[in-house]
Write an enzyme that holds these catalytic residues in place. Sequence first.
Site, PDB file in Angstrom:
ATOM      1  N   GLU A 117      42.486  46.515  42.977  1.00  9.32           N
ATOM      2  CA  GLU A 117      42.323  47.841  43.570  1.00  9.32           C
ATOM      3  C   GLU A 117      41.002  48.393  43.051  1.00  9.32           C
ATOM      4  O   GLU A 117      40.938  48.928  41.944  1.00  9.32           O
ATOM      5  CB  GLU A 117      43.494  48.756  43.194  1.00  9.32           C
ATOM      6  CG  GLU A 117      44.848  48.276  43.678  1.00  9.32           C
ATOM      7  CD  GLU A 117      44.996  48.341  45.187  1.00  9.32           C
ATOM      8  OE1 GLU A 117      44.121  48.932  45.845  1.00  9.32           O
ATOM      9  OE2 GLU A 117      45.987  47.800  45.703  1.00  9.32           O
ATOM     10  N   CYS A 164      39.828  56.818  43.538  1.00  7.95           N
ATOM     11  CA  CYS A 164      39.275  55.763  44.396  1.00  7.95           C
ATOM     12  C   CYS A 164      39.377  56.157  45.861  1.00  7.95           C
ATOM     13  O   CYS A 164      38.638  55.635  46.700  1.00  7.95           O
ATOM     14  CB  CYS A 164      39.976  54.435  44.137  1.00  7.95           C
ATOM     15  SG  CYS A 164      41.765  54.529  44.181  1.00  7.95           S
TER      16      CYS A 164
END
Length: 520
Positions: A273, A307
């Site tokens: 990720e 993110c």
Amino acid sequence: MEATAVTDQSQIQDVLKELGVLEVNKGACTGTQWLDTNGEFIESYSPGDGTLIGKIQQGTWDDYEKVISTATEAFKIWRTIPAPKRGEVVRQIGNALREQKEPLGKLVSYEMGKIYQEGLGEVQEMIDICDFAVGLSRQLHGFTMHSERPSHRMYDQYHPLGVVGVISAFNFPVAVWAWNAMIAMVCGDTIIWKPSSKVMLCAIAVSNIVAKVLKDNDVPEGVLNLIASSSKYVGDDFLADKRVALISCTGSTRVGIRVAKIVGERLGKTILELGGNNAIIISDKADLDLVLRATIFGAVGTTGQRCTSTRRLIIQESIYDTVKEKLLASYSQLNIGHPLNEETHVGPLIDTGAVKDFQDAIEKVKAQGGTILCGGEVVEGEGYSSGCYVYPCIAEVENSYEIVQDETFSPLLYMIKYRDLDEAFNYHNDVPQGLSSAIFTKDLLEAEAFLSHAGSDCGIANVNIGTSGAEIGGAFGGEKETGGGRESGSDAWKAYMRRQTNTINYGTELPLAQGIKFDV
């Protein structure tokens, strides 16, 4: 933008005491047993006010060897326990987190710097994924298929994978661990958590919370493990360890490339990720009130350190000036201050290094031809002595600028004009990252085009909601330099298990597949 820093120390010591966080904390745990670590100390300071919260005596490689050995042995037992019974332990962990939601949320806010409401929200994510995992423990479905051979049955099933290593980032000190660990637990795996060196006290607090549940349920020592260490002690060797079946890593693309290389060389599994460069396309058919609310939270929530933070606005040229005017007016009303102040919208960046990266990026915007519309300065004055507070920045740019192609992990928002939808899609997809995306439009055709094969190339694509704030029920992750991994909901659980195809012959003959004749 108004700066209103308020330092609140009155409740911190009570919070630390309730969570079992000491002045000096050991850096390795095998579930209920803390190891007597002797590595160098890491000091954890709050970016909110620069106060020393506590110290962590890091676990060394010798401590890691004890942890991995314990986790490996525990897996042999844990995998044989029925999944619904594993789910019952996770259910109780969820309840323990409910009881400690307020103090843990406060520690997350204080050690990481996100505002208190976001700290509470992060703990709620942990609770939600526990609930999801409990249901999942009765739904680890395989798949039955018809065989081409008579009197044969075929099916596939999923078995526990082994030891799962979870490397979490500073921006979500506890939730990302839970996304991985709670799913892996019900799948029958054991877990080793290596948290970011910047937020280790949060990990220690979580380990204290779950320890009682593990003890009350006689869970084998080594199912949930913590190794709080920098890469000096536990780094590439952890990634290269063949005893770790899966490494799930949340971090930058640069870090992810290194993880993928080292784990890949031993043919291990990864969930990556990594970076995001998330955009919102704003159509001339959009509800601008919704746009503003989504953009503000997406761009300045967690001080731009998600993110999924909104990095780019791709705006239809006929409404560009209107959006700009409304956005600048909204930014002027943001309160920048201590994360535990209830009036704060924007807390500090994680450290002064992040502040420097923010300012360096702004200088690159200017050098490459962009225009700074507001913000970008470091906040100074009483209450801001940590040096981690900045004014969120908006810049007018071209999508092709080198700096726009990068992920700047801070509250730096780019504004870009587009003429038609094809151009908007081209701008949107013309970056190396592919995590989260959104379009705001009331036009069904535009919305469906955005979600089509020719639309967003991201792992997450939204209509009339922002890029930030995904629910745990969906699989979370992205494409391209975001890494391709998936965590949390949907069928992301399959990554934590090994797949096996089974064929059973219940007849008296032995026909071969594809009709092959082989008589001896």
